[in-house]
Write a protein that holds these residues in place. Structure first.
Motif, PDB file in Angstrom:
ATOM      1  N   VAL A 132     -13.222 -13.699 -20.787  1.00  0.00           N
ATOM      2  CA  VAL A 132     -13.443 -13.309 -19.392  1.00  0.00           C
ATOM      3  C   VAL A 132     -13.337 -14.571 -18.553  1.00  0.00           C
ATOM      4  O   VAL A 132     -14.051 -15.552 -18.792  1.00  0.00           O
ATOM      5  N   PHE A 180     -13.917 -16.413 -15.142  1.00  0.00           N
ATOM      6  CA  PHE A 180     -14.683 -16.388 -13.901  1.00  0.00           C
ATOM      7  C   PHE A 180     -14.048 -17.356 -12.910  1.00  0.00           C
ATOM      8  O   PHE A 180     -12.984 -17.924 -13.156  1.00  0.00           O
ATOM      9  N   TRP A 230     -15.761 -17.068 -20.430  1.00  0.00           N
ATOM     10  CA  TRP A 230     -16.750 -16.571 -21.377  1.00  0.00           C
ATOM     11  C   TRP A 230     -15.994 -15.876 -22.491  1.00  0.00           C
ATOM     12  O   TRP A 230     -15.216 -14.948 -22.237  1.00  0.00           O
ATOM     13  N   VAL A 267     -18.564  -7.494 -23.989  1.00  0.00           N
ATOM     14  CA  VAL A 267     -18.026  -7.574 -22.631  1.00  0.00           C
ATOM     15  C   VAL A 267     -18.143  -6.215 -21.943  1.00  0.00           C
ATOM     16  O   VAL A 267     -18.585  -6.112 -20.796  1.00  0.00           O
ATOM     17  N   VAL A 268     -17.775  -5.148 -22.665  1.00  0.00           N
ATOM     18  CA  VAL A 268     -17.866  -3.800 -22.088  1.00  0.00           C
ATOM     19  C   VAL A 268     -19.319  -3.417 -21.836  1.00  0.00           C
ATOM     20  O   VAL A 268     -19.655  -2.854 -20.783  1.00  0.00           O
ATOM     21  N   SER A 298     -21.824  -5.438 -21.277  1.00  0.00           N
ATOM     22  CA  SER A 298     -22.309  -6.245 -20.146  1.00  0.00           C
ATOM     23  C   SER A 298     -21.824  -5.668 -18.816  1.00  0.00           C
ATOM     24  O   SER A 298     -22.594  -5.609 -17.852  1.00  0.00           O
ATOM     25  N   ALA A 299     -20.574  -5.255 -18.768  1.00  0.00           N
ATOM     26  CA  ALA A 299     -20.047  -4.651 -17.539  1.00  0.00           C
ATOM     27  C   ALA A 299     -20.796  -3.363 -17.209  1.00  0.00           C
ATOM     28  O   ALA A 299     -21.111  -3.091 -16.040  1.00  0.00           O
ATOM     29  N   PHE A 300     -21.122  -2.572 -18.224  1.00  0.00           N
ATOM     30  CA  PHE A 300     -21.882  -1.342 -18.007  1.00  0.00           C
ATOM     31  C   PHE A 300     -23.273  -1.650 -17.468  1.00  0.00           C
ATOM     32  O   PHE A 300     -23.733  -1.019 -16.507  1.00  0.00           O
ATOM     33  N   VAL A 308     -24.335  -4.343 -15.896  1.00  0.00           N
ATOM     34  CA  VAL A 308     -24.241  -4.871 -14.529  1.00  0.00           C
ATOM     35  C   VAL A 308     -23.969  -3.727 -13.540  1.00  0.00           C
ATOM     36  O   VAL A 308     -24.556  -3.677 -12.454  1.00  0.00           O
ATOM     37  N   GLY A 309     -23.123  -2.783 -13.924  1.00  0.00           N
ATOM     38  CA  GLY A 309     -22.842  -1.643 -13.044  1.00  0.00           C
ATOM     39  C   GLY A 309     -24.064  -0.773 -12.801  1.00  0.00           C
ATOM     40  O   GLY A 309     -24.321  -0.335 -11.673  1.00  0.00           O
TER      41      GLY A 309
END
Length: 93
Positions: A33, A35, A41, A48-49, A51-53, A55-56
């Motif tokens: 990822v 930034f 990262w 990663v998926v 973490s995105a969930f 954060v969402g």
């Protein structure tokens, strides 16, 4: 009928769990990822998926907090008799 619904819900939850578990096992390759300012990262794709969930969900909850506070404040200001409505008790809702 109640046991059938319980069994159906348990089966659905187990299917969702095993689907997500299989997804996690199939996506263990490293993902990078990128930034801002050249920072990166490197982690397994499933992290990663996930973490995105997370954060969402956090952004969604934080976006709803002012509305929840406003509804709570309005509920406290309303008189107690206005909160109770006449409903038909035969349907159970």
């Amino acid at each position: 009928m109640k046991n059938l619904m319980w069994l159906l819900q348990l089966t659905l939850k187990a299917a969702i769990f095993f689907t997500l578990f299989a997804f996690a096992l199939n996506n263990q390759h490293d993902a990078v990822v990128h930034f801002f300012f050249g920072t990166t990262w490197q982690a397994p794709l499933v992290l990663v998926v996930l973490s995105a969930f997370v954060v969402g969900v956090a952004v969604g909850v934080l976006g709803m907090v002012p509305r929840w506070w406003r509804h709570r404040r309005l509920a406290k200001q309303a008189p107690a008799s206005a909160n109770t409505t006449q409903t038909d008790p035969t349907h159970g809702i």
